[in-house]
Scaffold this motif. Structure first.
Motif, PDB file in Angstrom:
ATOM      1  N   GLN A 688       0.845  -1.194   0.000  1.00 32.03           N
ATOM      2  CA  GLN A 688       0.000   0.000   0.000  1.00 32.03           C
ATOM      3  C   GLN A 688       0.888   1.253   0.000  1.00 32.03           C
ATOM      4  OE1 GLN A 688      -3.499  -0.230   2.760  1.00 32.03           O
ATOM      5  NE2 GLN A 688      -2.518  -2.129   3.430  1.00 32.03           N
ATOM      6  N   HIS A 689       1.610   1.440  -1.094  1.00 29.34           N
ATOM      7  CA  HIS A 689       2.640   2.480  -1.102  1.00 29.34           C
ATOM      8  C   HIS A 689       2.056   3.887  -1.170  1.00 29.34           C
ATOM      9  CE1 HIS A 689       5.589  -0.622  -1.217  1.00 29.34           C
ATOM     10  NE2 HIS A 689       5.147  -1.106  -2.369  1.00 29.34           N
ATOM     11  N   GLU A 690       1.030   4.089  -1.971  1.00 27.48           N
ATOM     12  CA  GLU A 690       0.411   5.428  -2.031  1.00 27.48           C
ATOM     13  C   GLU A 690      -0.224   5.770  -0.693  1.00 27.48           C
ATOM     14  OE1 GLU A 690       0.618   7.771  -3.995  1.00 27.48           O
ATOM     15  OE2 GLU A 690       0.924   7.093  -6.058  1.00 27.48           O
ATOM     16  N   THR A 691      -1.005   4.816  -0.160  1.00 27.12           N
ATOM     17  CA  THR A 691      -1.646   5.041   1.137  1.00 27.12           C
ATOM     18  C   THR A 691      -0.608   5.254   2.224  1.00 27.12           C
ATOM     19  OG1 THR A 691      -3.566   3.718   0.517  1.00 27.12           O
ATOM     20  CG2 THR A 691      -3.172   4.017   2.875  1.00 27.12           C
ATOM     21  N   GLY A 692       0.416   4.411   2.229  1.00 28.02           N
ATOM     22  CA  GLY A 692       1.434   4.507   3.267  1.00 28.02           C
ATOM     23  C   GLY A 692       2.206   5.804   3.221  1.00 28.02           C
ATOM     24  N   ARG A 693       2.581   6.245   2.007  1.00 27.53           N
ATOM     25  CA  ARG A 693       3.317   7.498   1.886  1.00 27.53           C
ATOM     26  C   ARG A 693       2.462   8.672   2.356  1.00 27.53           C
ATOM     27  NH1 ARG A 693       5.649   9.893  -3.753  1.00 27.53           N
ATOM     28  NH2 ARG A 693       3.523   9.454  -4.445  1.00 27.53           N
ATOM     29  N   ALA A 694       1.212   8.711   1.907  1.00 30.31           N
ATOM     30  CA  ALA A 694       0.342   9.830   2.279  1.00 30.31           C
ATOM     31  C   ALA A 694       0.102   9.858   3.778  1.00 30.31           C
ATOM     32  CB  ALA A 694      -0.981   9.729   1.532  1.00 30.31           C
ATOM     33  N   TRP A 695      -0.147   8.687   4.349  1.00 30.08           N
ATOM     34  CA  TRP A 695      -0.421   8.631   5.789  1.00 30.08           C
ATOM     35  C   TRP A 695       0.814   9.031   6.592  1.00 30.08           C
ATOM     36  CZ3 TRP A 695       1.258   5.616   9.997  1.00 30.08           C
ATOM     37  CH2 TRP A 695       0.466   5.729  11.135  1.00 30.08           C
ATOM     38  N   LEU A 696       1.981   8.540   6.192  1.00 31.07           N
ATOM     39  CA  LEU A 696       3.208   8.885   6.905  1.00 31.07           C
ATOM     40  C   LEU A 696       3.537  10.364   6.785  1.00 31.07           C
ATOM     41  CD1 LEU A 696       5.929   6.132   6.421  1.00 31.07           C
ATOM     42  CD2 LEU A 696       5.073   7.088   8.559  1.00 31.07           C
ATOM     43  N   ASP A 697       3.347  10.922   5.590  1.00 28.89           N
ATOM     44  CA  ASP A 697       3.609  12.358   5.417  1.00 28.89           C
ATOM     45  C   ASP A 697       2.779  13.177   6.393  1.00 28.89           C
ATOM     46  OD1 ASP A 697       5.629  12.678   3.591  1.00 28.89           O
ATOM     47  OD2 ASP A 697       4.311  12.575   1.853  1.00 28.89           O
ATOM     48  N   HIS A 698       1.518  12.796   6.509  1.00 31.63           N
ATOM     49  CA  HIS A 698       0.655  13.525   7.452  1.00 31.63           C
ATOM     50  C   HIS A 698       1.149  13.347   8.871  1.00 31.63           C
ATOM     51  CE1 HIS A 698      -2.699  13.782  10.302  1.00 31.63           C
ATOM     52  NE2 HIS A 698      -2.995  14.849   9.612  1.00 31.63           N
ATOM     53  N   TRP A 699       1.485  12.111   9.255  1.00 29.19           N
ATOM     54  CA  TRP A 699       1.882  11.867  10.634  1.00 29.19           C
ATOM     55  C   TRP A 699       3.204  12.575  10.960  1.00 29.19           C
ATOM     56  CZ3 TRP A 699       5.853   9.700  13.472  1.00 29.19           C
ATOM     57  CH2 TRP A 699       5.574   9.529  14.819  1.00 29.19           C
ATOM     58  N   ILE A 700       4.150  12.541  10.049  1.00 30.07           N
ATOM     59  CA  ILE A 700       5.445  13.187  10.300  1.00 30.07           C
ATOM     60  C   ILE A 700       5.264  14.675  10.571  1.00 30.07           C
ATOM     61  CG2 ILE A 700       7.623  13.858   9.200  1.00 30.07           C
ATOM     62  CD1 ILE A 700       7.516  11.101   7.765  1.00 30.07           C
ATOM     63  N   GLU A 701       4.355  15.314   9.829  1.00 28.07           N
ATOM     64  CA  GLU A 701       4.146  16.743   9.983  1.00 28.07           C
ATOM     65  C   GLU A 701       3.178  17.094  11.108  1.00 28.07           C
ATOM     66  OE1 GLU A 701       5.941  18.940   8.514  1.00 28.07           O
ATOM     67  OE2 GLU A 701       6.984  17.370   7.392  1.00 28.07           O
ATOM     68  N   ALA A 702       2.416  16.112  11.572  1.00 27.51           N
ATOM     69  CA  ALA A 702       1.421  16.387  12.617  1.00 27.51           C
ATOM     70  C   ALA A 702       1.848  15.715  13.921  1.00 27.51           C
ATOM     71  CB  ALA A 702       0.042  15.911  12.170  1.00 27.51           C
TER      72      ALA A 702
END
Length: 869
Positions: A688-702
């Motif tokens: 789930q690379h698209e989902t994983g990247r998007a979710w991680l990007d949000h978490w890293i910044e939040a």
């Protein structure tokens, strides 16, 4: 006569049954037998309004993955369902009636299996008055002149009374008005009617209305079901599959409604932009909504209720796609009509039914009007004798007061607050009666957490566990001079002030947040004789390269342990000393023995389990799994333990369970780095690379802003980008989040990314720029880590770093050192990796294949993300 404490739960619906279930389980864990009375006139527990429906068409609006009764086992309901219907999956929406049976069975099984004399008795009665009787409570109900005497009372009655203030008197008094569609048999006359006007007016377009429309559809060929509300809009629908919640960092969102509304809108937009869907943003807000609600002043809460609540409910409480599609089909066929309107007038028709006038100017003749507007918001208007009695003035004050427009009762962590601001009566509540202070408090995911916390709190009040004083004396649990305790309840030999700093540091360590060592240092300064604080500093300095003086901290810990420490604390100081001297042998064995004796010692378990923060002490992956799984009785459903268990489950390739465990942990503690790490691995391993990247990007910044290992999460996000072939995204991330990382993290994350980048992207001749050189990264790393690593974990990453730096000579030197090591993993795995990578750099492909193949069997023992990700 029984000496067991008596706990009365008023209400046997979902909230009451979940409370009873957790009381039974907790009483077993604490070896504390209790007598539980479930007081409700219903014929069975576990049903209530929500799950007592006989109609199989009525579905849950939360997927099976989110409906476990047990926070520590989020797959529990799913597995129970799969035993009966093997084809169901995590995103199946089960029937409400089925869920009621599940709750019934779980409580019955818990009572059967508990190993102490805990009992649950169903008392079919309605409590009408409550009064204090010394330290206990006496409950009055018809048929029991002396009432029921209880040591604690849990009010779990929900909000059964529907609101009908909107209805004109002529409508409210009509026999053709169904005021409560959930009353037993309320819809039967509507279904059977074949003589009056065919159409039915359903007032409301929320979840209740959807269930009623399904119950009435198809019953009469000439009938149209007209559903009206102020907006005329149905609830939103769920996505087609489970998506991880995007939990926001709300620290800068302010405390006014305008500020919070703007921040919410920005959060929704950002998540929708990065993931293509707004739902993960809403689901993430669920974990923060109580904190946001409590920030709002009363006037802002009132504004929210009139202006924003309807929109929130449509987005938050969604329909299963199956229900949404069926409703679409009914609308397309003309059997259901949705309109934005309100009722203004009603008059009876001579042949039965009603003539209804609405705000859009339409006049309709209908056979029936069904009220689907939901329960009354103000508990003071419910006409519930129990709630009225709790709120009535008394000589010593009312037992309860309301909050926010009467939406619920005021509590202190679930314990009722009286009109003098006290929370000393043995009275608790949960669920719908806490809406005023929590807003979201009616869905099972929220109620099960409240039920568990309440069960622990009630048992601690009526049957507290004994505590030990600093001199070793055991005293009753409420003894006023008992020692301070850590977050898991273990006593601390220090002052209250030093304990507070130490606990704050331990909680940061548990969440994988930065700043733990500073707080441990603060605790040591506040109490120089606090052995654990010094030991924690030494451990972090040695294991996690924290900026501390390991030698002096260890010496201070040993000195303090001789002055002021109990057996556990002395044991841990000894373990830390051995870990510093010989981490892979005597230190590892001592740590295992300490954990066996003190399984709730978070600092020790953190050091033992290989994660981002620590390399661990166990070389066999299955032994790591066994260590964590065997800790279950000590931790139960604590979010930190669930986070570790989630990581174990992904290691075992049990990805669905790992994801559910991680989500469950994050619902309790949104900043749990271990849970985030587990979910990150799930996304990568399941593609789930698209989902994983998007979710991680949000978490890293939040939520990840304060994480102590943000670089590792950025590394994971870059791996998703490599898997997607987006090399330019990797380049941007490297420059933004990884290029300046130094020390151990630079070695483990930045250098290993450069090597993967070089291997994955080979089409430089197509005009793509080569990856940055690894030389600056290695220059920031301690030469000792690169040339003389103490553990196979660091040695493996050093080998990869030398490969990324195109330095076969350093690989030769490191490989020779590993071959001489006394550590088996270094000899059998890292040494051939060094030889294999050196051969790759020299383009000796045959040797590279042989050496790297030889290394494979031993790599799993090193527990490195290089192998797992």
């Amino acid at each position: 006569m029984s000496t067991r404490p008596v706990i009365a739960i008023l209400g046997a619906g979902a909230a009451g049954t979940l409370t009873a279930l957790h009381l039974v389980r907790e009483s077993g864990r604490r070896s504390t037998p209790v007598e539980i009375l479930l007081v409700d006139p219903a014929d069975r527990w576990g049903r209530g309004t929500a799950f007592g429906t006989p109609d199989e068409q009525h579905l849950l609006n939360v997927p099976a993955a989110g409906m476990s009764a047990l926070p520590e086992d989020p797959s529990h309901f799913l597995h129970w369902l799969q035993d009966q219907q093997p084809d169901v999956h995590a995103f199946t929406f089960a029937g409400r009636r089925t869920y009621g049976r599940y709750l019934d069975e779980q409580l019955t099984a818990a009572v059967r299996d508990v190993l102490v004399d805990t009992t649950v008795r169903h008392v079919r009665a309605t409590v009408t008055d409550v009064r204090r009787d010394g330290a206990r409570v006496r409950l009055g109900h018809p048929g029991a002149p002396d009432g029921l005497l209880a040591d604690a009372v849990v009010v779990a009655v929900g909000l059964p009374a529907t609101g009908d203030d909107w209805a004109p008197d002529a409508l409210r008094d009509s026999p053709f008005f169904v005021g409560d569609p959930w009353a037993p048999g309320a819809l039967d006359p509507v279904r059977r009617d074949r003589t009056g006007p065919a159409d039915v007016l359903v007032v409301g377009t929320g979840l209740t209305a959807v269930d009623v429309l399904f119950s009435l559809a198809g019953g009469r060929p000439d009938r149209r079901l007209r559903a009206i509300s102020r907006s005329g809009e149905l609830p939103s629908q769920h996505a087609d599959r489970l998506k991880p919640a995007a939990i926001p960092d709300i620290s800068a969102w302010g405390s006014g409604l305008d500020q919070i509304r703007a921040a919410v809108e920005q959060h929704l937009a950002e998540v929708a932009n990065t993931t293509g869907d707004w739902r993960p943003a809403l689901d993430g807000l669920r974990f923060r909504v109580a904190e946001l609600w409590q920030r709002l002043p009363e006037e802002d809460r009132a504004t929210f209720l009139t202006r924003d609540a309807a929109t929130w409910n449509r987005l938050r409480h969604r329909l299963p796609r199956e229900s949404h599609d069926r409703l679409d089909a009914l609308v397309a066929a003309g059997e259901v009509v949705l309109e934005a309107a309100r009722v203004t007038d009603a008059e009876p028709l001579p042949r039965g039914g009603l003539r209804i006038t609405t705000t859009d100017g339409a006049v309709r003749e209908v056979g029936w009007v069904v009220n689907c507007t939901g329960p009354r918001a103000d508990v003071r208007t419910l006409g519930n004798p129990l709630l009225d009695d709790l709120l009535r003035p008394r000589l010593d004050g009312a037992l309860a007061i309301t909050t926010t427009a009467g939406m619920g009762l005021a509590t202190r962590d679930g314990r009722l607050v009286d009109d003098r601001g006290r929370a000393d009566a043995p009275l608790w509540t949960l669920g719908a009666l806490r809406r005023g202070e929590l807003w979201e408090s009616t869905a099972v995911p929220e109620i099960r957490q409240q039920a568990l916390a309440l069960a622990v709190g009630v048992l601690e009040a009526v049957a507290p566990l004994p505590r030990r004083l600093a001199d070793g004396t055991w005293v009753p649990g409420h003894h006023p001079v008992a020692r301070p305790r850590d977050p898991l309840g273990l006593p601390l030999s220090t002052t209250a002030e030093a304990a507070a700093s130490f606990n704050a540091g331990l909680e940061r360590l548990m969440r994988l947040q930065s700043g733990a060592e500073e707080l441990f240092a603060e605790a040591a300064a506040l109490d120089p004789d606090f052995a654990l604080a010094h030991a924690a500093l030494a451990l972090l300095g040695h294991e996690a390269s924290a900026d501390t003086d390991v030698t002096s901290s260890l010496a201070a810990a040993r000195r303090a342990a001789r002055v002021n420490a109990d057996d556990r604390e002395r044991s841990l100081v000894s373990v830390v000393g051995l870990r510093v001297r010989e981490p892979r042998r005597a230190g590892a064995d001592a740590l295992r023995r300490h954990i066996a004796a003190y399984p709730r010692d978070v600092l020790a378990v953190s050091a033992a389990v290989p994660t981002i923060a620590f390399s661990g002490v166990i070389d066999v992956q299955q032994d790591v799994w066994a260590l964590v799984e065997n800790l279950a009785p000590a931790y139960g459903d604590h979010w930190w333990y669930i986070s570790l268990l989630a990581f174990v489950r992904q290691d075992q390739a049990r990805y669905d369970e790992a994801a559910l465990l991680a989500e469950s942990a994050l619902s309790c503690e949104p900043s749990s780095g271990h849970a985030v790490h587990a979910l990150t691995h799930v996304h990568y391993e399941t593609g789930q690379h698209e989902t994983g990247r998007a979710w991680l990007d949000h978490w890293i910044e939040a939520g990840g802003r304060s994480a102590s290992h943000r670089a590792h999460f950025a590394w994971h996000a870059a791996l998703h980008e490599l898997a997607l072939g987006d090399v330019e995204a990797v380049r941007r991330r490297f420059a933004r989040q990884l290029a300046d990382v130094t020390g151990v993290r630079g070695l483990v994350d930045t250098a290993s990314l450069l090597w993967r980048w070089q291997v994955a992207a080979t089409d430089w001749d197509a005009g793509l720029a080569a990856p940055p050189t690894a030389a600056p990264v290695l220059a920031s790393v301690d030469a000792q880590l690169l040339g003389k690593p103490e553990t196979p974990f660091i040695a493996l990453h050093a080998a990869v770093a030398h490969a990324a730096n195109h330095d076969p000579e350093s690989l030769d030197s490191l490989g020779a050192r590993c071959r001489r090591s006394r550590d088996e993993a270094s000899r059998s795995a890292v040494a051939p990796v060094c030889r294999g990578l050196a051969a790759v750099l020299r383009e000796d492909w045959s040797t590279a294949i042989d050496e790297l193949s030889a290394a494979l069997p031993g790599l799993a023992a090193i527990n490195s993300s290089l192998i797992r990700a």
